[in-house]
Design a protein around this motif. Structure first.
Motif, short mmCIF file in Angstrom:
data_model
loop_
_atom_site.label_atom_id
_atom_site.label_comp_id
_atom_site.label_asym_id
_atom_site.label_seq_id
_atom_site.Cartn_x
_atom_site.Cartn_y
_atom_site.Cartn_z
N SER A 188 -4.11 -24.02 -1.67
CA SER A 188 -4.49 -22.87 -2.24
C SER A 188 -3.62 -22.31 -3.25
O SER A 188 -2.45 -22.99 -3.13
CB SER A 188 -4.32 -21.90 -0.98
N ASP A 190 -1.77 -19.70 -2.93
CA ASP A 190 -0.65 -18.93 -2.30
C ASP A 190 0.48 -20.25 -2.07
O ASP A 190 1.50 -20.13 -2.14
CB ASP A 190 -0.99 -18.44 -0.98
N SER A 191 -0.34 -21.29 -1.46
CA SER A 191 0.69 -22.59 -1.27
C SER A 191 1.33 -23.01 -2.43
O SER A 191 2.36 -23.12 -2.58
CB SER A 191 -0.33 -23.51 -0.65
N TRP A 193 2.07 -21.40 -5.24
CA TRP A 193 3.25 -20.55 -5.72
C TRP A 193 4.43 -20.47 -4.53
O TRP A 193 5.64 -20.41 -5.12
CB TRP A 193 2.54 -19.10 -5.64
N GLY A 194 4.01 -20.63 -3.50
CA GLY A 194 5.16 -20.71 -2.48
C GLY A 194 6.03 -22.10 -2.68
O GLY A 194 7.20 -22.18 -2.47
N THR A 226 -4.73 -12.49 0.19
CA THR A 226 -4.17 -13.63 -0.29
C THR A 226 -4.36 -13.60 -1.78
O THR A 226 -5.04 -12.44 -2.51
CB THR A 226 -5.02 -14.89 0.04
N LEU A 227 -3.88 -14.39 -2.54
CA LEU A 227 -4.11 -14.71 -4.09
C LEU A 227 -5.61 -14.63 -4.48
O LEU A 227 -5.91 -13.86 -5.43
CB LEU A 227 -3.48 -15.85 -4.58
N THR A 230 -6.54 -11.23 -4.58
CA THR A 230 -6.12 -10.27 -5.58
C THR A 230 -6.98 -10.52 -6.72
O THR A 230 -7.16 -9.64 -7.67
CB THR A 230 -4.52 -10.79 -5.87
#
Length: 251
Positions: A188, A190-191, A193-194, A226-227, A230
């Motif tokens: 994902s 989010d993953s 970017w994390g 979540t992204l 957004t």
């Protein structure tokens, strides 16, 4: 994959196919194995399932269980087929002409966005030189009619239309791109970017980027979802502000 582009085929042949003019001739001998509509439907099915990169005349022929040369009797090549595919899925928008001019433009945006969601390969088709078929033209007529009712001057209507088209198609393609990346990579946004948190910890220079730093400290980047949420919210926000700007310029 590299983006395909519409408008790359033979102009006369492409336009005749888009508008089905002249209609396919009645067979003199054996009945044709396939029609233009069947070819386009099969090509869309291949692209929906495997992506636009997998769509070829040979693959479409296999989908229809006919020889590849059978397709060329109806469609000259892939360039013309891409125009037919794009214009066909744009006809799925089922645009309704009710409400205020803003409500109609939002309806257009939502229906166009839905086309990209249903057919993610559309993000790989550049329509800077568009397929001049009924799907595209009906959409343009819809938006122009809505803007013509807004009180804008004629020249302002055409400029606003270009701005709306650019935003809607670009934002819809970006939204789908994020979703497709998550599906194809299994990771994902989010993953992703994390995994790059070290950038903010060790590389980001607060003195070099003071505007970003100030926004960060003010909580501008805080989100509850979540992204993907957004990105979806950005589509709605961007369209709303674009229409606010258009409305603000009315006399």
């Amino acid at each position: 994959m590299a983006a395909e582009r519409s408008g790359g085929g033979d102009p006369a042949r492409t336009l005749a196919l888009l508008w089905r003019r002249p209609p396919e001739p009645k067979p003199v001998g054996r009945k044709p194995k396939v029609s233009v509509d069947q070819i386009v439907t099969a090509a869309i099915a291949v692209a929906d399932r495997d992506g636009l990169g997998a769509m070829s005349m040979a693959q479409v022929a296999q989908e229809l269980n006919v020889g590849t040369m059978s397709l060329y009797t109806h469609v000259p090549g892939k360039a013309e087929l891409i125009d037919l595919m794009a214009d066909t899925v744009l006809q799925e928008r089922d645009l309704a002409s009710e409400g205020t001019w803003r409500e109609r433009v939002k309806h257009y945006a939502d229906r166009t966005r839905a086309v990209y969601q249903a057919h993610p390969w559309m993000r790989d088709v550049s329509m800077v030189r568009p397929p001049l078929g009924p799907g595209l033209m009906d959409g343009q007529e819809f938006v122009l009619a809505a803007l013509a009712d807004s009180g804008l001057e004629p020249r302002e209507v055409t400029v606003a239309h270009v701005a709306i088209e650019g935003f809607v198609h670009g934002a819809a393609a970006s939204e789908v791109d994020d979703q497709q990346l998550a599906e194809t990579t299994g990771e994902s946004g989010d993953s992703w970017w994390g995994a790059r948190q070290v950038f903010w910890d060790d590389y980001f220079d607060v003195e070099r980027y003071p505007a970003m730093t100030a926004l960060w400290n003010a909580g501008a980047y805080d989100t509850e979802g979540t992204l993907a949420d957004t990105i979806t919210g950005s589509f709605d926000y961007g369209l709303e502000k674009l229409l606010d700007g258009i409305e603000g310029g009315m006399r």
